[in-house]
Structure formats: structure tokens, C-alpha cells
Design an enzyme around this catalytic site. Sequence first.
Site, PDB file in Angstrom:
ATOM      1  N   SER A 183       0.841  -1.202   0.000  1.00 11.63           N
ATOM      2  CA  SER A 183       0.000   0.000   0.000  1.00 11.63           C
ATOM      3  C   SER A 183       0.880   1.259   0.000  1.00 11.63           C
ATOM      4  O   SER A 183       1.557   1.518  -0.985  1.00 11.63           O
ATOM      5  CB  SER A 183      -0.957  -0.039   1.196  1.00 11.63           C
ATOM      6  OG  SER A 183      -1.926   0.976   1.110  1.00 11.63           O
ATOM      7  N   HIS A 242      -4.204  -0.675  -4.452  1.00 12.61           N
ATOM      8  CA  HIS A 242      -5.652  -0.891  -4.274  1.00 12.61           C
ATOM      9  C   HIS A 242      -6.347  -0.583  -5.609  1.00 12.61           C
ATOM     10  O   HIS A 242      -7.408   0.056  -5.642  1.00 12.61           O
ATOM     11  CB  HIS A 242      -6.206   0.024  -3.178  1.00 12.61           C
ATOM     12  CG  HIS A 242      -5.529  -0.101  -1.852  1.00 12.61           C
ATOM     13  ND1 HIS A 242      -5.811  -1.118  -0.952  1.00 12.61           N
ATOM     14  CD2 HIS A 242      -4.585   0.668  -1.256  1.00 12.61           C
ATOM     15  CE1 HIS A 242      -5.074  -0.958   0.135  1.00 12.61           C
ATOM     16  NE2 HIS A 242      -4.307   0.113  -0.027  1.00 12.61           N
ATOM     17  N   GLU A 268     -13.753   9.508 -12.166  1.00 14.72           N
ATOM     18  CA  GLU A 268     -13.872  10.560 -13.173  1.00 14.72           C
ATOM     19  C   GLU A 268     -13.045  10.183 -14.395  1.00 14.72           C
ATOM     20  O   GLU A 268     -12.262   9.229 -14.373  1.00 14.72           O
ATOM     21  CB  GLU A 268     -13.357  11.894 -12.624  1.00 14.72           C
ATOM     22  CG  GLU A 268     -14.005  12.382 -11.357  1.00 14.72           C
ATOM     23  CD  GLU A 268     -13.336  13.654 -10.832  1.00 14.72           C
ATOM     24  OE1 GLU A 268     -12.840  14.444 -11.664  1.00 14.72           O
ATOM     25  OE2 GLU A 268     -13.293  13.837  -9.607  1.00 14.72           O
TER      26      GLU A 268
END
Length: 277
Positions: free
Chosen positions: A132, A174, A150
Site C-alpha cells: 500500500s 488498491h 472521473e
Amino acid sequence: MVNPTQYPVMVIGGAEDKVGPRSILTNFFKSAGGAQATIGIVPCASQEPSVVGNRYTRIFSELKAKSVKVLDIRRPQECDQDGWLQALDSCTGIFLSGGDQVRLFEFIRNSTFATTLKKRLNLGTLVLAGTSAGAAVMGEKMISGGSSGESPNRGLVDLMDGLGFVPEVLVDQHFHNRNRMARLLSAIAANPDKLGIGIDEDTCAAFKGDGTFEVIGKGTVTIIDPRELTHTNYRSSAPTSPLSLHDLRVHILSEGDEYDYRRRSVCMPTHGMVSHF
């Protein structure tokens, strides 16, 4: 000669399996020396470093590492202290935890600790893994924040310097789990000299030290290769205007697939059948 069974650098998309087969963490443990490994956990990306340190200490102790140490660095540049440098010298593997990649960067950047990590990686005497936030800092440039959902645009992604352990890549983590394709595309539009790598949760790009990496885990690694990019309006567009990117190359890699990130090519599969369309 690099041992082909070992992975000097392991870049993990986060949320790796900690209770089941633990395939990613087991590969890190084995690469660091297995039963002879001394593993150092660096949890300073987290706001709860003691909790994170204890969690990974338990895991690597259960895997039977020779020694597990928590390098509980609490302030920027504290890692320059002799105690932490001596602890690093004794480690065969370093694990950078999740949390906030900006916090991790600020704690370690321009330090003797970071310089020593790079030297030992180059010498082949240390294995480095990051999950991460620990994955985000791997490149020379990194994604420090942003949004999703978006079209690609300049305002979708926040960028800053990374720690440069694998300078050629720009990592997002992720990846499909948090719908970050547009964010990585926006980052690559700003840095077309880098290779974009989007890593899903419980998935790892395991670098072999020979210019290639192998995918380990249950998800995919998405490659955004802008080497043949012919046009982007990144520099002239408004912050929230959609971006144009022409002639990108995209690869989706799953477990066992290998990629040559220096030559920018997928390695010939060694498993299963090859289909031609």
C-alpha cells in the site's frame, strides 16, 4: 547471478492475505532467507505503528523467521540514528507497511537509512517489500493522493517525489478495488517517461533483479506503457478538463505472468496455452 526463486523487491497492492495461505508474505519471507531471515518491519507510514508492527511480527514469527524486529521510527530523520542503522545492518529483509505514503516519505527521505537500503539492494544483500503506502513510494515519482470515478484529468491526482527504489515505475495500489485507472492515467500523462503500474489488493509485482517482475496473488497488475505516446494535452488542459492520451499500450497481468519493465515487453508465458486472436 540472481537466484530466480528470490524477489529482491516486492511491490504489494495492499490488503495482502494475512490469515490464509499468505502467499505474498511467504514469498517475501523465503526471499529474505526463510528460517535464517532477520526481518525488519518499518511501520512509520501508519498512525498506529505499534499495532502494525505487532501484527507483522506475529505473522513472520509464525512463518518461523530467525528474528523479527520492529524499526519503530517515530520522527523524520530519526532513522539516521546509530541504533536504527545498526538494526538495518542486521536485517536480510525490510517490510514497509501501509498507511500514508507522504508520512513514510517524510520520515525516510534523504536519510542514511534510505541510502543504505539502496546500496544493499544493489549489492543483493537485502530484500525489500512494501505494501500500500510502502508500494507507492517505490518509484522516483509517486502518487501522494487523488480521487477516482472521473475521466482522467490533471486535478485527479496529486504527485510528488518518491524514494526511488525502482526509479522507472510509477505505482498505484488498491487499483481496481478503488477504481484508480483514471488516476494512474493522469499520473502517466504528467510523467510520460515512467511506466505506470496499478496493483490490485492481495497482489504483488515481485521484481526479480534482472529487469523483470512476476505477478503473485489473486488480482491483476495493470501496466500503462507510454513509450509510444504520440500526444497528450496535459500541459495545456484546465485542471478538471478531460485529458487526451494517444497511442498508449496497456497490459493486464495475472498470477504467473512476467513483464520486462526495462524493455517494456511481456515475457513469453511459461504456463498454460497461448491463444492467438
